[in-house]
Design an enzyme around this catalytic site. Sequence first.
Site, PDB file in Angstrom:
ATOM      1  N   TRP A 167      -6.992  25.109   0.525  1.00 49.19           N
ATOM      2  CA  TRP A 167      -6.484  26.420   0.940  1.00 49.19           C
ATOM      3  C   TRP A 167      -7.219  27.565   0.238  1.00 49.19           C
ATOM      4  O   TRP A 167      -6.959  28.721   0.503  1.00 49.19           O
ATOM      5  CB  TRP A 167      -4.977  26.532   0.705  1.00 49.19           C
TER       6      TRP A 167
ATOM      7  N   GLU B  21       1.546  27.810  -0.164  1.00 50.78           N
ATOM      8  CA  GLU B  21       2.461  28.295  -1.205  1.00 50.78           C
ATOM      9  C   GLU B  21       3.848  27.661  -1.058  1.00 50.78           C
ATOM     10  O   GLU B  21       4.486  27.324  -2.048  1.00 50.78           O
ATOM     11  CB  GLU B  21       2.566  29.821  -1.158  1.00 50.78           C
TER      12      GLU B  21
ATOM     13  N   TYR C  88       8.012  36.065  -5.428  1.00 50.00           N
ATOM     14  CA  TYR C  88       6.802  35.358  -5.861  1.00 50.00           C
ATOM     15  C   TYR C  88       5.897  35.048  -4.666  1.00 50.00           C
ATOM     16  O   TYR C  88       4.698  35.357  -4.671  1.00 50.00           O
ATOM     17  CB  TYR C  88       7.149  34.055  -6.613  1.00 50.00           C
TER      18      TYR C  88
ATOM     19  N   ASP D  13       5.677  32.783 -11.407  1.00 53.05           N
ATOM     20  CA  ASP D  13       6.299  31.462 -11.241  1.00 53.05           C
ATOM     21  C   ASP D  13       6.310  30.781 -12.613  1.00 53.05           C
ATOM     22  O   ASP D  13       5.992  31.413 -13.627  1.00 53.05           O
ATOM     23  CB  ASP D  13       5.545  30.625 -10.194  1.00 53.05           C
TER      24      ASP D  13
END
Length: 385
Positions: free
Chosen positions: A24, A37, A120, A138
């Site tokens: 990614w 994510e 986030y 995070d």
Amino acid sequence: MTQDQIRVKALLRWFATSARDLPWRCTSDPYAIWVSEIMLQQTQVKTVIPYWERWMKRFPGVEVLAATPMNDVLKLWEGLGYYSRARQLHKAAQIIAAEHAGVFPRDFNAVLALPGIGRYTAGAICSIAFNQPTPILDGNVIRVLTRVHGVGKSPKDKETNRHLWQLAGALVSIAGSCRTPARKVCSDFNQALMELGALVCTPRNPDCGKCPLRRNCHAHLNGRQHELPNLGPRPSVTLQRFAAFVIECDGHFLVRQRPDGVHNAQLWEFPNIEVTNPLTEREGGSTNTRSSKLDLLSGLSKECLGQSVRHLESFCTIKHTITRYRITIEVFRGELPRRCSMPGGAKWLRLVEMEKLPFPSAHRRILVRLHHGEHGMIEPKTGAN
Ligand code: SF4
């Protein structure tokens, strides 16, 4: 230069040479980054890679995902666990298709308004895909920031959490003002923070000798790496035990779909019921006689299935770990003479039909055993449910 400017530059330099080559990272497509994510929440990178690659092949864009039946989406997610993530992805894709003409929004608040996307994830998508100076926070970033800045209070404390968001925001803003027009610095910087937490500033043994921030890190300079972050006591382990029933009639097996609004909603499973004590002699060293054990099982099957099944035999035992839960499923196999209707929308299906349905991984393992005709103990598996 300020301390923070030095840190930002050092981290960007380190990331340019040390970043992992993850699939990614080869794209700036916000959809692909969003999927990565969401998959990476609570899940390790090496587990996510094949899932992400399969997903992008099967659902290459928002419109395709939005038009796919939920059952197929859950089937592709099968084994990754925390299935509400897949349901939320699907729901958000439908909203993007309907309200944003299928184009992933660029505005932070519009991204944040999508189901399953918190502060986030919105920050990660906007910074990585659009190079916006949106902060991220995070577990990895919290560890790096509390150590670098010597933040001793619990990150769960409201004020401390706000302070950490401010620190993350200040750093990515500095990155955004760097004069390196050819590079996506906000994207690189946020990924560098996460990467440092994942590879170098690890929970137990941070490799400070290899860290680009070591000259400007409070924890390293003061020997406080193991005190920070201050996460308080670990939640205690909870043991859970279930009896599950593999009931067969005429080549068909009884399975049921979990209802909406519960853990693992819409996934399929073998009927099961929570129990307090071990049911098999080997497990618990029980002194029950064989007949009283059969009576107990028969009673449990009646409670679970609406009718008792005699002559249940031990099929296998599955050990499973999800976060703080240590789960044992004792599986029993039996037969019924007729395919009678069962409560809770349970269905009689052939093995080949069950293959097309999404099962949580513990029940998928029962199914695999059934296919292979294997009995016995199935080794513990950690993580996905
Ligand atoms: S120097 Fe050590 S404690 Fe500080 S950020 Fe780097 S790895 Fe973490």
